[in-house]
Structure formats: C-alpha cells, structure tokens
Scaffold this active site. Sequence first.
Site, PDB file in Angstrom:
ATOM      1  N   ASP A   1      10.964  -7.304  -2.204  1.00 40.69           N
ATOM      2  CA  ASP A   1       9.587  -6.906  -2.513  1.00 40.69           C
ATOM      3  C   ASP A   1       8.569  -8.001  -2.207  1.00 40.69           C
ATOM      4  OD1 ASP A   1      10.624  -4.540  -3.403  1.00 40.69           O
ATOM      5  OD2 ASP A   1       9.825  -4.707  -5.444  1.00 40.69           O
TER       6      ASP A   1
ATOM      7  N   ASP B   1      14.934   3.847  -2.848  1.00 38.20           N
ATOM      8  CA  ASP B   1      15.208   2.485  -3.322  1.00 38.20           C
ATOM      9  C   ASP B   1      16.712   2.254  -3.502  1.00 38.20           C
ATOM     10  OD1 ASP B   1      14.359  -0.067  -4.078  1.00 38.20           O
ATOM     11  OD2 ASP B   1      12.792   0.704  -5.406  1.00 38.20           O
TER      12      ASP B   1
END
Length: 405
Positions: A228, A173
């Site tokens: 996302d 991430d």
Amino acid sequence: MAGQRRAVHGPTAVAVIWVALMLLEVSVDGRRLAAEASRGRLVLDNGLGRTPPMGWNSWNHFQCSIDEKLIRETADSMVSTGLSSLGYKYINIDDCWGESNRDSQGNLVPKASTFPSGIKSLADYVHGKGLKLGIYSDAGTQTCSKTMPGSLGHEEQDANTFASWEVDYLKYDNCNNQNANLKGRYKNMSQALLNSGRTIFFSLCEWGQEDPATWAGSVGNSWRTTGDINDSWDSMTSRADLNDIWASYAGPGGWNDPDMLEVGNGGMTIEEYRSHFSIWALAKAPLLIGCDVRFISNETLAILSNSEVIAVNQDKLGVQGKKVKSNGNLEVWAGPLSGGKVAVVLWNRGSSQASITVDFADIGLNSSSVVGARDLWKRSNTSAKGKLTATTASHASKMYVLTPK
Ligand SMILES: *[C@@H]1O[C@H](CO)[C@@H](O)[C@H](O)[C@H]1NC(C)=O
Ligand SMILES: *[C@@H]1O[C@H](CO)[C@@H](O)[C@H](O)[C@H]1NC(C)=O
Ligand SMILES: *[C@@H]1O[C@H](CO)[C@@H](O)[C@H](O)[C@H]1NC(C)=O
Ligand SMILES: *[C@@H]1O[C@H](CO)[C@@H](O)[C@H](O)[C@H]1NC(C)=O
Ligand SMILES: *[C@@H]1O[C@H](CO)[C@@H](O)[C@H](O)[C@H]1NC(C)=O
C-alpha cells in the site's frame, strides 16, 4: 505493436489463428485469452482496460468511514468538478461496505447501518450520471479490515452477486488468505467474473507478492506491483521505483498498478503531488483519485484536471514510460506515445534546485533531431535540438511531450 493488439471474441473450445493480424485465441485454465503474438503478451479477453482505468476510490482518504451518502456525494462531485468528463469514470467502494456475516443463502450483504439502500441502488445512481461503480472483495476468508467476509471459496456466488448488482469493477485484495495457492485464488475469481454474464474490470491487489506482472495479464486488467501507498514522499517515490521494474509487461488490456493517488490528501507539497501525478500518468498507472472530492481545493483540482497529462496516460499506444537515466537524485523518465511523439518527465528528487538534461539519444529520438517541446504544466511551447534542459525545484518535475519536426 500495441496498436495491432485487438481483443478477439469467439468460441472458446477452438483455438483460432488470425494469420494476418498475428492474433491467437487460446484457452488457458478455461479462461478465454487473446494472445498478442507481436509482444508476447496474453491478455484477459474481457475488452476492458484498453487504456488505464480512471476514477476514484474510497480507501486512501476514508478507510472504513464510508457510507452510501458519501458515495452518492462523491459521484455528484466527480460530475460538478468536471473530473468525470476528463475520463474519471469509476466510483470504487473499497473495504468495509458489508455486514460481517453472509445471509442464510451464503450471499454477501451490504451493511444495513451504512449502505441501507444496497449496492444495486448505488450502481443505478452512479450509472445515471454516466459513471461506473466498483466494489471490493478479498481472496481470503475475511477482508483486510476483518469487518466482512472474503470471497475465497465463494468466488462464483460473489461474482454473480456483483453482476446482479451491475457492478463494473472489482478490486480483489489478499488478506487472510489461509496460505492457499495465490495464483489459483486470483484465477478462480477471474473465471467467476468471466462466467458472471457481466463485463467487470478485474483489479488484482496481491501487493506484488508473486511478481504478478509476469502472469496476471491473463487473469486481470491491472495488478498491484507494490504494498500500500501512504500519503508521504518516501512512500510515493518507492512505489514509483518498485513499479518501474515491470514496465515492459504493461499494455492495452493489462496494467501495472503502483497503487492509488494520494494527490490532495495533505501529506505532500503541491510540487510533490504534481510529480506523483506526472509519474503515474507517464507509467500508465491507473489514475484513481484518493482524496475527498467533495471538498477538493483548487490546487488539487488543477493537478488532477490537467488534460494534457491525462492524455499521456490515456495514449492509445499504451507503452509504460520508465526511468531511462538517473544522475544522483536527478532523473529522466520517458516513454513513446502514438504518432512518433515522446513523453518526458524530468524529476528532481534531491533537496535543492537543479538543472536536468535529457539527451534525445536516451529516449529513442535522433540525437540531431529538432522537436517541438510542449511543457504540460506551464502549457507553453519551445523547440529543442538533440537535448532539452530545465531547471527544476526540489521534489518538483517538468513534463513534456516532444513532437519531432
Ligand atoms: C479454485 O477452484 C477450484 C474449483 O472449484 C478448487 O478446486 C480450487 O481449490 C480453487 N483454488 C484455490 C486456490 O482456491
Ligand atoms: C509510509 O510509507 C513509508 C515508506 O514506505 C514508511 O517508511 C512509513 O512508515 C509509512 N508511514 C505510515 C504512517 O504508515
Ligand atoms: C477556486 O476556484 C473557483 C472557480 O474558479 C473560484 O471561484 C474560487 O474563488 C477559487 N477559490 C480559491 C480559494 O481560490
Ligand atoms: C539521424 O538523422 C540524420 C539526419 O536525418 C541521419 O543521417 C542519421 O542516420 C540519423 N541517425 C539515427 C541514429 O537515426
Ligand atoms: C504548442 O504545441 C502543441 C503540441 O505540439 C500544439 O498543438 C500547439 O498548436 C502549439 N501551440 C502554439 C501556440 O504553437
């Protein structure tokens, strides 16, 4: 042609040219790469991701509410539902698996209250079922949840830790990154994984910030092209469109990633989920299930288990299908498959039922050719000449494989 692309292993110090195969092994920033001359792609030479990865990830349904019991039960369910035998192999733990601090030697530590047996023990359990284990870290000082350390500046140590736990996949991430050079941060972890002694799938999650499709093929096996996803029609459709822009960069060894599946999480209708799965499969996206498979409904299982849709995703040609035509909210998505076949999705993104037509001239078929048309959801066959028309409900889609006769 993707079919000619082959990972090449060998000495890294010397660049070797295989003239016959038009393959070239090169070293870029110290990373061993295989160049695919015919498609102008440089791919990470770890041998993984020849087709898009398939599995499950904890984030979409559970966020930080995870523990080792959930991971074990999920692995059990992936087997008992038959999903694992359809190809869903990776069991991926997302954020929140670790203690908030490293140990005195600087190692990441599994959270004692939720993962008391440790990650190696989970890897053993999952491997014992013929599955693979994935883990998560972050190219910053802390992960996105801020409940555990990130790997920035600890790439080598953390990659070695993951290898020692026999982890098979890393999602990496981009939170709390100190504005350090983005490509450098991802390349450093890529290199650390290659040096770790274990073959680990590398999934870049930098949210499409620096157009990763244009460079990440030499760094990892998949790269997020978007922020996302969430469990809504608007989020799903916008991820599909954002990801579509980069279609030409995908192929065996490296895939565009519009984020994980929301199928079964309850925020969309069955038809919307069927469209979600059809488009992800056609776009050669990673198929990472994001629902609670321990309590999966029959409808959800039927979508995720459609072996003919999965076969489109896993087709060895590895060419990402894309949006080839739209007329208002009525869209035609298509892409070539091996053996001269073509996959097509007719997607009605409007609010009422409509008829959608695909002209063969738009999808690389001869406009006078006759094809066998296999409806992958109805599982029925028809034939068509020059074009194919279907009536499609609001937000629903029809998916076909066309085989020229
Ligand atoms: C990558 O690693 C090198 C060598 O350790 C280091 O000098 C550099 O700062 C790192 N780059 C980033 C962006 O972290
Ligand atoms: C989900 O994503 C959509 C579109 O990206 C956004 O408009 C919406 O606010 C998001 N919903 C939630 C609950 O985050
Ligand atoms: C779901 O499918 C299983 C197995 O086919 C069947 O036994 C069960 O009755 C179904 N459940 C529902 C709610 O339809
Ligand atoms: C389509 O097929 C016909 C008959 O086989 C052939 O004559 C024609 O050249 C083909 N057209 C294209 C564009 O390939
Ligand atoms: C339907 O089409 C598929 C794919 O072309 C083929 O394998 C299958 O044999 C066909 N089934 C029938 C009943 O014709």
